[in-house]
Scaffold this motif. Structure first.
Motif, PDB file in Angstrom:
ATOM      1  N   VAL A   1       4.697 -14.323   2.821  1.00  0.00           N
ATOM      2  CA  VAL A   1       5.347 -13.687   1.669  1.00  0.00           C
ATOM      3  C   VAL A   1       4.318 -12.817   0.960  1.00  0.00           C
ATOM      4  O   VAL A   1       3.220 -13.270   0.652  1.00  0.00           O
ATOM      5  CB  VAL A   1       5.923 -14.727   0.687  1.00  0.00           C
ATOM      6  N   THR A   2       4.672 -11.559   0.732  1.00  0.00           N
ATOM      7  CA  THR A   2       3.810 -10.624   0.021  1.00  0.00           C
ATOM      8  C   THR A   2       4.432 -10.333  -1.335  1.00  0.00           C
ATOM      9  O   THR A   2       5.624 -10.031  -1.428  1.00  0.00           O
ATOM     10  CB  THR A   2       3.652  -9.312   0.804  1.00  0.00           C
ATOM     11  N   ALA A   3       3.641 -10.429  -2.393  1.00  0.00           N
ATOM     12  CA  ALA A   3       4.146 -10.227  -3.755  1.00  0.00           C
ATOM     13  C   ALA A   3       3.394  -9.079  -4.418  1.00  0.00           C
ATOM     14  O   ALA A   3       2.169  -9.024  -4.374  1.00  0.00           O
ATOM     15  CB  ALA A   3       3.992 -11.500  -4.575  1.00  0.00           C
ATOM     16  N   THR A   4       4.144  -8.181  -5.045  1.00  0.00           N
ATOM     17  CA  THR A   4       3.583  -7.051  -5.764  1.00  0.00           C
ATOM     18  C   THR A   4       3.929  -7.183  -7.245  1.00  0.00           C
ATOM     19  O   THR A   4       5.091  -7.416  -7.580  1.00  0.00           O
ATOM     20  CB  THR A   4       4.162  -5.730  -5.228  1.00  0.00           C
ATOM     21  N   PRO A   5       2.949  -7.078  -8.154  1.00  0.00           N
ATOM     22  CA  PRO A   5       3.272  -7.128  -9.591  1.00  0.00           C
ATOM     23  C   PRO A   5       4.308  -6.064  -9.948  1.00  0.00           C
ATOM     24  O   PRO A   5       4.180  -4.903  -9.554  1.00  0.00           O
ATOM     25  CB  PRO A   5       1.931  -6.862 -10.266  1.00  0.00           C
ATOM     26  N   LEU A   6       5.332  -6.470 -10.693  1.00  0.00           N
ATOM     27  CA  LEU A   6       6.425  -5.569 -11.047  1.00  0.00           C
ATOM     28  C   LEU A   6       6.347  -5.139 -12.510  1.00  0.00           C
ATOM     29  O   LEU A   6       6.367  -3.946 -12.826  1.00  0.00           O
ATOM     30  CB  LEU A   6       7.772  -6.254 -10.771  1.00  0.00           C
ATOM     31  N   ALA A   7       6.276  -6.102 -13.420  1.00  0.00           N
ATOM     32  CA  ALA A   7       6.236  -5.797 -14.854  1.00  0.00           C
ATOM     33  C   ALA A   7       5.776  -7.039 -15.600  1.00  0.00           C
ATOM     34  O   ALA A   7       5.765  -8.143 -15.045  1.00  0.00           O
ATOM     35  CB  ALA A   7       7.620  -5.365 -15.351  1.00  0.00           C
TER      36      ALA A   7
ATOM     37  N   LEU B   1      12.535  -0.099  -7.312  1.00  0.00           N
ATOM     38  CA  LEU B   1      12.269  -1.028  -8.408  1.00  0.00           C
ATOM     39  C   LEU B   1      10.848  -0.866  -8.936  1.00  0.00           C
ATOM     40  O   LEU B   1      10.626  -0.902 -10.158  1.00  0.00           O
ATOM     41  CB  LEU B   1      12.503  -2.474  -7.958  1.00  0.00           C
ATOM     42  N   LEU B   2       9.879  -0.686  -8.054  1.00  0.00           N
ATOM     43  CA  LEU B   2       8.511  -0.486  -8.513  1.00  0.00           C
ATOM     44  C   LEU B   2       8.403   0.791  -9.342  1.00  0.00           C
ATOM     45  O   LEU B   2       7.699   0.822 -10.363  1.00  0.00           O
ATOM     46  CB  LEU B   2       7.555  -0.424  -7.314  1.00  0.00           C
ATOM     47  N   ALA B   3       9.101   1.830  -8.925  1.00  0.00           N
ATOM     48  CA  ALA B   3       9.063   3.086  -9.675  1.00  0.00           C
ATOM     49  C   ALA B   3       9.713   2.939 -11.044  1.00  0.00           C
ATOM     50  O   ALA B   3       9.189   3.413 -12.063  1.00  0.00           O
ATOM     51  CB  ALA B   3       9.744   4.189  -8.868  1.00  0.00           C
ATOM     52  N   ARG B   4      10.867   2.287 -11.099  1.00  0.00           N
ATOM     53  CA  ARG B   4      11.562   2.115 -12.379  1.00  0.00           C
ATOM     54  C   ARG B   4      10.791   1.196 -13.319  1.00  0.00           C
ATOM     55  O   ARG B   4      10.798   1.392 -14.541  1.00  0.00           O
ATOM     56  CB  ARG B   4      12.967   1.558 -12.145  1.00  0.00           C
ATOM     57  N   ALA B   5      10.121   0.178 -12.763  1.00  0.00           N
ATOM     58  CA  ALA B   5       9.392  -0.776 -13.603  1.00  0.00           C
ATOM     59  C   ALA B   5       8.255  -0.104 -14.359  1.00  0.00           C
ATOM     60  O   ALA B   5       7.859  -0.567 -15.430  1.00  0.00           O
ATOM     61  CB  ALA B   5       8.854  -1.931 -12.740  1.00  0.00           C
TER      62      ALA B   5
ATOM     63  N   ASP C   1      12.518  -2.835   7.268  1.00  0.00           N
ATOM     64  CA  ASP C   1      13.936  -2.506   7.096  1.00  0.00           C
ATOM     65  C   ASP C   1      14.025  -1.388   6.061  1.00  0.00           C
ATOM     66  O   ASP C   1      13.612  -1.562   4.911  1.00  0.00           O
ATOM     67  CB  ASP C   1      14.694  -3.746   6.602  1.00  0.00           C
ATOM     68  N   PRO C   2      14.561  -0.211   6.436  1.00  0.00           N
ATOM     69  CA  PRO C   2      14.561   0.919   5.493  1.00  0.00           C
ATOM     70  C   PRO C   2      15.338   0.648   4.210  1.00  0.00           C
ATOM     71  O   PRO C   2      14.985   1.173   3.148  1.00  0.00           O
ATOM     72  CB  PRO C   2      15.171   2.066   6.303  1.00  0.00           C
ATOM     73  N   SER C   3      16.387  -0.169   4.269  1.00  0.00           N
ATOM     74  CA  SER C   3      17.160  -0.461   3.063  1.00  0.00           C
ATOM     75  C   SER C   3      16.361  -1.337   2.105  1.00  0.00           C
ATOM     76  O   SER C   3      16.356  -1.121   0.883  1.00  0.00           O
ATOM     77  CB  SER C   3      18.476  -1.152   3.426  1.00  0.00           C
ATOM     78  N   VAL C   4      15.671  -2.339   2.646  1.00  0.00           N
ATOM     79  CA  VAL C   4      14.826  -3.202   1.819  1.00  0.00           C
ATOM     80  C   VAL C   4      13.680  -2.388   1.232  1.00  0.00           C
ATOM     81  O   VAL C   4      13.352  -2.513   0.046  1.00  0.00           O
ATOM     82  CB  VAL C   4      14.289  -4.386   2.650  1.00  0.00           C
ATOM     83  N   ALA C   5      13.077  -1.525   2.039  1.00  0.00           N
ATOM     84  CA  ALA C   5      11.984  -0.683   1.555  1.00  0.00           C
ATOM     85  C   ALA C   5      12.454   0.247   0.441  1.00  0.00           C
ATOM     86  O   ALA C   5      11.732   0.504  -0.522  1.00  0.00           O
ATOM     87  CB  ALA C   5      11.399   0.121   2.713  1.00  0.00           C
ATOM     88  N   LEU C   6      13.684   0.742   0.561  1.00  0.00           N
ATOM     89  CA  LEU C   6      14.247   1.631  -0.459  1.00  0.00           C
ATOM     90  C   LEU C   6      14.360   0.913  -1.796  1.00  0.00           C
ATOM     91  O   LEU C   6      13.947   1.436  -2.842  1.00  0.00           O
ATOM     92  CB  LEU C   6      15.612   2.132  -0.002  1.00  0.00           C
TER      93      LEU C   6
ATOM     94  N   LEU D   1       5.923 -10.538 -13.802  1.00  0.00           N
ATOM     95  CA  LEU D   1       6.997 -10.644 -12.817  1.00  0.00           C
ATOM     96  C   LEU D   1       6.524 -10.029 -11.507  1.00  0.00           C
ATOM     97  O   LEU D   1       5.800  -9.029 -11.500  1.00  0.00           O
ATOM     98  CB  LEU D   1       8.249  -9.903 -13.304  1.00  0.00           C
ATOM     99  N   TYR D   2       6.948 -10.636 -10.406  1.00  0.00           N
ATOM    100  CA  TYR D   2       6.542 -10.169  -9.085  1.00  0.00           C
ATOM    101  C   TYR D   2       7.767  -9.800  -8.249  1.00  0.00           C
ATOM    102  O   TYR D   2       8.837 -10.416  -8.384  1.00  0.00           O
ATOM    103  CB  TYR D   2       5.739 -11.244  -8.346  1.00  0.00           C
TER     104      TYR D   2
END
Length: 301
Positions: free
Chosen positions: A153-159, A291-295, A281-286, A270-271
């Motif tokens: 599992v890879t987690a990226t900080p969101l907000a 979400l990262l951009a909007r956050a 998967d292109p849909s998951v990547a989208l 939040l992650y």
């Protein structure tokens, strides 16, 4: 295309300043990203990054290389991604998170994607349960209030969320301000709590960070939706700790009051969690990318 893959990976690491964040962006494992960097450095005959406590720091050669190749890699990726983007909007993404956050922030942020045909299937619940579903491949992405420490599992900080202790005006009047300054735990001990879960995950964290101990208060209500927690606080059932973004309208209206002012803003990160390789998967990547951009627009919630 092999050299392009090395350069693309390098560029993501340079822009993110982190191997783990670049791995999430590329849908790769951290060892895979490190391996690509090592091969590129071997080809160039010099190191491109130095390690630091916060991630990686680019060398002068890395900065120069990023300036040279960045526009070209971006243009090539955009050209190659046109067909993938069309396919992405035809897909379905299984997204999971807490009910209140999904309703207040995440789903409104994703509305432009659903307008173009993307389908979302939402699962609501507690972070630990949802992360287990992610590991078992029952969901594709999780917005998690706890940092995942799971294999694959890879987690990226969101907000970041800021938390405030709130209660009804009636409850606020029962607090002795002098005692609150001297001994806040005793000053607040008579107030019943409204909690998100039996373990008091949010309330307990606030008490420990601000007062150095667990709350001794009785728990009047537990309900796994922070919007319902706020409604109970407004009704005078008890006091609670809530994200500021959720409590702010009620604070402004005078329905609740902030009962304690923290010296340092209590924050929780939040992650955005995905299975390693899930961004292929292109849909998951989208959805992940959007979400990262909007956050970035949310600042502190």
């Amino acid at each position: 295309m092999r050299d392009l893959d090395l350069l693309w990976t390098f560029l993501e690491v340079h822009r993110e300043g982190s191997i783990s964040a670049a791995a999430a962006r590329r849908g790769l494992s951290q060892p895979a990203v490190s391996g690509r960097l090592a091969r590129l450095e071997e080809q160039l005959g010099e190191a491109l990054f130095t390690r630091s406590r916060r991630g990686v720091v680019p060398t002068e050669r890395a900065d120069a290389l990023a300036r040279r190749i960045g526009p070209h890699i971006d243009a090539l990726r955009q050209a190659l991604a046109a067909d993938d983007d069309r396919a992405a909007y035809r897909g379905t993404v299984r997204l999971a998170g807490a009910a209140d956050l999904m309703a207040a922030r995440v789903l409104p942020a994703l509305a432009p994607l659903t307008d173009r045909g993307l389908r979302l299937r939402i699962t609501l619940g507690l972070a630990e349960d949802l992360l287990s579903e992610l590991v078992d491949a029952r969901v594709d992405l999780v917005v998690s209030a706890v940092r995942p420490r799971l294999r694959n599992v890879t987690a990226t900080p969101l907000a970041d969320e800021e938390f405030v202790l709130v209660g009804s005006p009636g409850h606020a009047r029962t607090i002795d301000p002098d005692r609150l300054d001297r001994d806040p735990v005793r000053a607040l001990a008579h107030l019943p709590l409204v909690a998100y879960a039996e373990e008091l995950p949010i309330v307990r964290r606030y008490w420990r960070s601000e007062f150095g101990r667990r709350p001794p208060n009785t728990v009047a209500v537990t309900v796994p939706d922070l919007r319902a927690v706020l409604a109970a606080v407004v009704a005078g059932v008890g006091v609670s700790v809530l994200p500021r973004y959720l409590a702010e309208p009620a604070i402004a209206a005078g329905s609740v009051e902030v009962l304690h002012t923290a010296g340092v803003r209590p924050l929780n990160t939040l992650y955005l969690a995905v299975r390693t390789g899930g961004l292929a998967d292109p849909s998951v990547a989208l959805v992940h990318r959007h979400l990262l951009a909007r956050a970035r627009e949310w600042d502190v919630l």
